[in-house]
Design a protein around this motif. Structure first.
Motif, PDB file in Angstrom:
ATOM      1  N   TYR A 226       0.800  -1.225   0.000  1.00 10.52           N
ATOM      2  CA  TYR A 226       0.000   0.000   0.000  1.00 10.52           C
ATOM      3  C   TYR A 226       0.833   1.275   0.000  1.00 10.52           C
ATOM      4  O   TYR A 226       0.421   2.266  -0.621  1.00 10.52           O
ATOM      5  CB  TYR A 226      -1.013   0.002   1.151  1.00 10.52           C
ATOM      6  CG  TYR A 226      -2.249  -0.785   0.792  1.00 10.52           C
ATOM      7  CD1 TYR A 226      -3.170  -0.295  -0.127  1.00 10.52           C
ATOM      8  CD2 TYR A 226      -2.482  -2.027   1.344  1.00 10.52           C
ATOM      9  CE1 TYR A 226      -4.293  -1.022  -0.487  1.00 10.52           C
ATOM     10  CE2 TYR A 226      -3.606  -2.769   0.995  1.00 10.52           C
ATOM     11  CZ  TYR A 226      -4.509  -2.259   0.076  1.00 10.52           C
ATOM     12  OH  TYR A 226      -5.618  -2.985  -0.284  1.00 10.52           O
ATOM     13  N   ASN A 227       1.987   1.312   0.650  1.00 12.28           N
ATOM     14  CA  ASN A 227       2.780   2.539   0.615  1.00 12.28           C
ATOM     15  C   ASN A 227       3.150   2.911  -0.816  1.00 12.28           C
ATOM     16  O   ASN A 227       3.023   4.063  -1.213  1.00 12.28           O
ATOM     17  CB  ASN A 227       4.030   2.432   1.497  1.00 12.28           C
ATOM     18  CG  ASN A 227       3.723   2.611   2.975  1.00 12.28           C
ATOM     19  OD1 ASN A 227       2.568   2.726   3.386  1.00 12.28           O
ATOM     20  ND2 ASN A 227       4.762   2.627   3.784  1.00 12.28           N
ATOM     21  N   SER A 228       3.594   1.935  -1.592  1.00 11.50           N
ATOM     22  CA  SER A 228       3.971   2.251  -2.978  1.00 11.50           C
ATOM     23  C   SER A 228       2.737   2.521  -3.850  1.00 11.50           C
ATOM     24  O   SER A 228       2.768   3.412  -4.702  1.00 11.50           O
ATOM     25  CB  SER A 228       4.845   1.149  -3.578  1.00 11.50           C
ATOM     26  OG  SER A 228       4.130  -0.057  -3.657  1.00 11.50           O
ATOM     27  N   ALA A 229       1.646   1.791  -3.624  1.00  4.95           N
ATOM     28  CA  ALA A 229       0.425   2.025  -4.413  1.00  4.95           C
ATOM     29  C   ALA A 229      -0.155   3.410  -4.130  1.00  4.95           C
ATOM     30  O   ALA A 229      -0.602   4.115  -5.045  1.00  4.95           O
ATOM     31  CB  ALA A 229      -0.611   0.943  -4.107  1.00  4.95           C
ATOM     32  N   ILE A 230      -0.132   3.822  -2.872  1.00  7.40           N
ATOM     33  CA  ILE A 230      -0.634   5.145  -2.506  1.00  7.40           C
ATOM     34  C   ILE A 230       0.297   6.234  -3.042  1.00  7.40           C
ATOM     35  O   ILE A 230      -0.169   7.264  -3.553  1.00  7.40           O
ATOM     36  CB  ILE A 230      -0.831   5.255  -0.977  1.00  7.40           C
ATOM     37  CG1 ILE A 230      -2.003   4.351  -0.540  1.00  7.40           C
ATOM     38  CG2 ILE A 230      -1.092   6.699  -0.560  1.00  7.40           C
ATOM     39  CD1 ILE A 230      -2.142   4.179   0.968  1.00  7.40           C
TER      40      ILE A 230
ATOM     41  N   HIS B  35       8.344   1.976   7.707  1.00  7.46           N
ATOM     42  CA  HIS B  35       7.084   2.149   6.968  1.00  7.46           C
ATOM     43  C   HIS B  35       6.269   3.308   7.537  1.00  7.46           C
ATOM     44  O   HIS B  35       5.584   4.017   6.794  1.00  7.46           O
ATOM     45  CB  HIS B  35       6.250   0.867   6.997  1.00  7.46           C
ATOM     46  CG  HIS B  35       6.782  -0.230   6.139  1.00  7.46           C
ATOM     47  ND1 HIS B  35       7.051  -0.091   4.799  1.00  7.46           N
ATOM     48  CD2 HIS B  35       7.086  -1.511   6.430  1.00  7.46           C
ATOM     49  CE1 HIS B  35       7.498  -1.221   4.303  1.00  7.46           C
ATOM     50  NE2 HIS B  35       7.534  -2.111   5.283  1.00  7.46           N
ATOM     51  N   GLN B  36       6.352   3.511   8.865  1.00  4.17           N
ATOM     52  CA  GLN B  36       5.616   4.623   9.480  1.00  4.17           C
ATOM     53  C   GLN B  36       6.174   5.961   9.008  1.00  4.17           C
ATOM     54  O   GLN B  36       5.412   6.899   8.766  1.00  4.17           O
ATOM     55  CB  GLN B  36       5.654   4.528  11.005  1.00  4.17           C
ATOM     56  CG  GLN B  36       4.985   3.299  11.572  1.00  4.17           C
ATOM     57  CD  GLN B  36       3.617   3.045  10.971  1.00  4.17           C
ATOM     58  OE1 GLN B  36       2.686   3.802  11.199  1.00  4.17           O
ATOM     59  NE2 GLN B  36       3.487   1.998  10.192  1.00  4.17           N
TER      60      GLN B  36
ATOM     61  N   GLN C 111       5.273  10.725   5.331  1.00  8.06           N
ATOM     62  CA  GLN C 111       5.572  11.490   4.119  1.00  8.06           C
ATOM     63  C   GLN C 111       4.396  11.450   3.142  1.00  8.06           C
ATOM     64  O   GLN C 111       4.046  12.467   2.536  1.00  8.06           O
ATOM     65  CB  GLN C 111       6.841  10.961   3.454  1.00  8.06           C
ATOM     66  CG  GLN C 111       8.091  11.211   4.265  1.00  8.06           C
ATOM     67  CD  GLN C 111       9.306  10.482   3.719  1.00  8.06           C
ATOM     68  OE1 GLN C 111       9.202   9.647   2.815  1.00  8.06           O
ATOM     69  NE2 GLN C 111      10.475  10.780   4.278  1.00  8.06           N
ATOM     70  N   LEU C 112       3.773  10.288   3.008  1.00  6.57           N
ATOM     71  CA  LEU C 112       2.616  10.172   2.118  1.00  6.57           C
ATOM     72  C   LEU C 112       1.458  11.041   2.596  1.00  6.57           C
ATOM     73  O   LEU C 112       0.770  11.669   1.785  1.00  6.57           O
ATOM     74  CB  LEU C 112       2.164   8.709   2.005  1.00  6.57           C
ATOM     75  CG  LEU C 112       3.116   7.773   1.274  1.00  6.57           C
ATOM     76  CD1 LEU C 112       2.652   6.330   1.411  1.00  6.57           C
ATOM     77  CD2 LEU C 112       3.234   8.170  -0.192  1.00  6.57           C
TER      78      LEU C 112
END
Length: 187
Positions: free
Chosen positions: A58-62, A123-124, A129-130
């Motif tokens: 999800y981090n990369s998809a978002i 990841h947090q 950043q996201l």
């Protein structure tokens, strides 16, 4: 709900989760991190590894969805599709119903070590950043493919909330494992 207040709330929750994991779990020895209250339940590390597996996707998809949908649209609130509402409601910590996770996201009986905690904390930071970058994105855009069925897409805003709420649920689960272990040690 106002977009900026929602993003700020998600950011504060993420900071709290990061702090909880750093203070509650980082100093535990490996035996404590791998303690399982029952053979079919998860250890602290398995809870965090489950979240790491979701974050890897999800981090990369978002990030990709935000990059493709930045600027031009002034969105004042996050709205929910049926999929987003159902997904977020299903993983809320207040929802005590157990759900079966998809096989490749189930870390039960994995060989895990301290790097699992370190990866979670990393990841947090990425998620923080996201959440900052999302302030300039169209959060109502359906642009985040659902991990287990990529033809379905969540809106950027609801995907961010899903990730944070899901993390809240499993960090609370890991805290309960720590409490159970402390009770056994005290008995």
């Amino acid at each position: 709900m106002k977009t900026m207040s929602t993003l700020e709330q998600l950011s504060q929750t993420t900071k709290g989760l990061q702090q909880t994991v750093a203070t509650e779990f980082a100093s535990l020895d490996l035996a404590a991190l791998n303690f399982k209250p029952a053979p079919d339940s998860w250890s602290i590390l398995e809870c965090l590894e489950h979240l790491n597996r979701y974050s890897r996707y999800y981090n990369s998809a978002i990030a990709k969805a935000i990059a493709q949908n930045t600027g031009g649209t002034d969105v004042t609130s996050i709205s929910y599709s049926w999929l987003g509402k159902k997904s977020v409601d299903m993983v809320r910590p207040q929802n005590t119903k157990k759900h079966q996770t998809v096989k490749h996201m189930n870390p039960n009986n994995s060989q895990l070590d301290r790097t699992t905690v370190e990866e979670f904390l990393q990841h947090q930071q990425e998620l923080q950043q996201l959440l900052q970058q999302a302030r300039g994105a169209n959060l109502a855009k359906k642009a985040v493919p659902v991990e287990f069925f990529k033809l379905l897409k969540m809106r950027i805003g609801e995907a961010l909330e899903f990730v944070v709420v899901h993390q809240e649920r499993h960090v609370q689960q890991a805290l309960r494992v720590k409490q159970q272990q402390a009770k056994l040690a005290a008995a």
